[in-house]
Design an enzyme around this catalytic site. Structure first.
Site, mmCIF file in Angstrom:
data_model
loop_
_atom_site.group_PDB
_atom_site.id
_atom_site.type_symbol
_atom_site.label_atom_id
_atom_site.label_comp_id
_atom_site.label_asym_id
_atom_site.label_seq_id
_atom_site.Cartn_x
_atom_site.Cartn_y
_atom_site.Cartn_z
ATOM 1 N N SER A 138 13.356 -78.433 -3.538
ATOM 2 C CA SER A 138 13.283 -78.524 -2.075
ATOM 3 C C SER A 138 14.190 -79.667 -1.661
ATOM 4 C CB SER A 138 11.840 -78.845 -1.675
ATOM 5 O OG SER A 138 11.778 -79.316 -0.347
ATOM 6 N N TYR A 152 3.815 -83.688 -2.578
ATOM 7 C CA TYR A 152 4.798 -82.591 -2.597
ATOM 8 C C TYR A 152 6.195 -83.157 -2.864
ATOM 9 C CZ TYR A 152 7.580 -78.572 -1.137
ATOM 10 O OH TYR A 152 8.485 -77.535 -1.116
HETATM 11 N N1 LIG Z 1 9.351 -72.508 2.855
HETATM 12 C C1 LIG Z 1 9.971 -73.672 2.826
HETATM 13 O O1 LIG Z 1 10.230 -74.291 3.859
HETATM 14 C C2 LIG Z 1 10.431 -74.260 1.526
HETATM 15 C C3 LIG Z 1 11.378 -75.285 1.557
HETATM 16 C C4 LIG Z 1 11.805 -75.849 0.365
HETATM 17 C C5 LIG Z 1 11.313 -75.377 -0.826
HETATM 18 N N2 LIG Z 1 10.383 -74.388 -0.834
HETATM 19 C C6 LIG Z 1 9.860 -73.945 -2.134
HETATM 20 O O2 LIG Z 1 10.128 -72.566 -2.278
HETATM 21 C C7 LIG Z 1 9.208 -72.000 -3.206
HETATM 22 C C8 LIG Z 1 8.682 -70.699 -2.649
HETATM 23 O O3 LIG Z 1 7.929 -70.975 -1.487
HETATM 24 P P1 LIG Z 1 7.958 -70.056 -0.185
HETATM 25 O O4 LIG Z 1 8.519 -70.864 0.909
HETATM 26 O O5 LIG Z 1 8.549 -68.744 -0.487
HETATM 27 O O6 LIG Z 1 6.385 -69.965 0.117
HETATM 28 P P2 LIG Z 1 5.339 -68.757 0.007
HETATM 29 O O7 LIG Z 1 5.772 -67.611 0.840
HETATM 30 O O8 LIG Z 1 4.027 -69.393 0.286
HETATM 31 O O9 LIG Z 1 5.441 -68.322 -1.535
HETATM 32 C C9 LIG Z 1 4.902 -69.115 -2.568
HETATM 33 C C10 LIG Z 1 4.801 -68.283 -3.823
HETATM 34 O O10 LIG Z 1 4.249 -69.129 -4.870
HETATM 35 C C11 LIG Z 1 3.183 -68.436 -5.482
HETATM 36 N N3 LIG Z 1 2.149 -69.361 -5.952
HETATM 37 C C12 LIG Z 1 1.549 -70.349 -5.264
HETATM 38 N N4 LIG Z 1 0.569 -70.901 -6.009
HETATM 39 C C13 LIG Z 1 0.556 -70.219 -7.195
HETATM 40 C C14 LIG Z 1 -0.241 -70.288 -8.363
HETATM 41 N N5 LIG Z 1 -1.266 -71.144 -8.466
HETATM 42 N N6 LIG Z 1 0.033 -69.450 -9.378
HETATM 43 C C15 LIG Z 1 1.035 -68.553 -9.286
HETATM 44 N N7 LIG Z 1 1.824 -68.415 -8.199
HETATM 45 C C16 LIG Z 1 1.580 -69.242 -7.165
HETATM 46 C C17 LIG Z 1 2.608 -67.523 -4.386
HETATM 47 O O11 LIG Z 1 1.974 -66.397 -4.992
HETATM 48 P P3 LIG Z 1 0.395 -66.103 -4.979
HETATM 49 O O12 LIG Z 1 -0.190 -66.784 -3.780
HETATM 50 O O13 LIG Z 1 0.312 -64.609 -4.939
HETATM 51 O O14 LIG Z 1 -0.088 -66.666 -6.284
HETATM 52 C C18 LIG Z 1 3.867 -67.091 -3.660
HETATM 53 O O15 LIG Z 1 4.433 -65.959 -4.267
HETATM 54 C C19 LIG Z 1 8.151 -73.084 -3.446
HETATM 55 O O16 LIG Z 1 8.398 -73.710 -4.686
HETATM 56 C C20 LIG Z 1 8.364 -74.052 -2.301
HETATM 57 O O17 LIG Z 1 7.946 -75.365 -2.621
HETATM 58 C C21 LIG Z 1 9.939 -73.814 0.317
#
Ligand SMILES: NC(=O)c1ccc[n+]([C@@H]2O[C@H](COP(=O)([O-])OP(=O)(O)OC[C@H]3O[C@@H](n4cnc5c(N)ncnc54)[C@H](OP(=O)(O)O)[C@@H]3O)[C@@H](O)[C@H]2O)c1
Length: 259
Positions: A138, A152
């Site tokens: 991130s 985080y």
């Molecule tokens: N959205 C943002 O603004 C942003 C910015 C920078 C970085 N990121 C990073 O991008 C990545 C993806 O996030 P996203 O934004 O796409 O959010 P999201 O839509 O909430 O997706 C998160 C994914 O992680 C999985 N996950 C969460 N906890 C888990 C667990 N205990 N075991 C297995 N899988 C788990 C969820 O699957 P299940 O719930 O089905 O398990 C889901 O598929 C993350 O690493 C996040 O930190 C996001």
């Protein structure tokens, strides 16, 4: 251009929503058979119906050591060409108020699962001298600290630091294997609902984020930042005294909490 189905797999964690789901669609379009993992198996099954290539679904909670070991055992026999350590989540609030349980789980998923899967898969890639590992960090991982989202930011700093160190080692060994980290700012996914916040900056779409990341991954860029604003913030952030940078991040995070 028509893509031919490839033999080696792309393994994507957290493919049940957001950026991970978009990685799955994109790599399937590029002809990769997929191994998708997350806790919400129903969402993975629904996604698989729309994908063009063979898709293996493994339900796993990456905060559980047992599930991580089971996943490693289940993927052992497959040749993995691409690993995308994408699963992760955030938690917002002053450190003394946030949930210890949620943060310990966050460290399991954001830090330990990334470390574990990289450790399991990298040696095989080095042995065959090919493969790609993309760790989704991130922009939080590019700044010295993130008050009001402290755990985080710390978890993502681990991911960027680990990734850059391994990238250096792999390049120094003269290997073709790629390892890099994706450092986006806000992306419009389910992340906010899970972290219980609202972004203070406008987010990009998960489609754009995944497409940009895959393009840069194949160009072997070690630190991938999809937007100009975050590139500029990271660049100028490095020029500032760290205390000032931390105060500016605190201001930004507080705006998310108290809007
Ligand atoms: N959205 C943002 O603004 C942003 C910015 C920078 C970085 N990121 C990073 O991008 C990545 C993806 O996030 P996203 O934004 O796409 O959010 P999201 O839509 O909430 O997706 C998160 C994914 O992680 C999985 N996950 C969460 N906890 C888990 C667990 N205990 N075991 C297995 N899988 C788990 C969820 O699957 P299940 O719930 O089905 O398990 C889901 O598929 C993350 O690493 C996040 O930190 C996001």
């Amino acid at each position: 251009m028509k893509q031919h189905t490839k033999q080696s797999f792309a393994l994507i964690t957290g493919a049940s929503s957001g950026i991970g789901e978009e990685f799955a669609k994109l790599l399937s379009q590029k002809g990769y058979p997929l191994i998708l993992t997350a806790r919400r198996e129903d969402r993975l099954k629904k996604l698989a119906k729309h994908l063009k290539t063979r898709t293996i679904i493994i339900e796993a909670d990456l905060s559980s050591e047992n599930d991580r070991n089971r996943l490693a055992e289940q993927i052992r026999r497959y040749d993995i060409e691409i690993l995308i350590n994408n699963a992760g989540f955030g938690e917002c609030g002053a450190f003394y108020k946030t949930s210890l349980t949620k943060e310990m789980n966050m460290i399991e998923v954001n830090v330990k699962a990334v470390h574990f899967l990289t450790k399991k898969i990298l040696p095989k890639m080095l042995h065959k001298n090919s493969g790609y590992i993309l760790n989704v960090a991130s922009s939080a991982g590019l700044f010295p600290a993130g008050p009001y989202m402290a755990a985080y930011y710390a978890s993502k700093a681990y991911v960027t630091s680990l990734t850059r160190a391994i990238a250096h080692e792999v390049k120094s060994a003269g290997k073709e294997v790629y390892i890099g980290c994706l450092c986006p700012g806000p992306v419009n996914t389910e992340f906010n609902a899970v972290a219980d916040v609202e972004f203070s900056l406008k987010g990009i779409s998960p489609e754009f984020c995944a497409r940009y990341a895959v393009q840069k991954m194949f160009q072997k860029k070690t630190v991938i930042i999809p937007t100009f604003l975050i590139k500029a913030a990271a660049f100028f952030g490095r020029l500032l005294p760290q205390e000032i940078s931390i105060s500016m991040t605190a201001h930004q995070q507080k705006r998310k909490l108290y809007r």
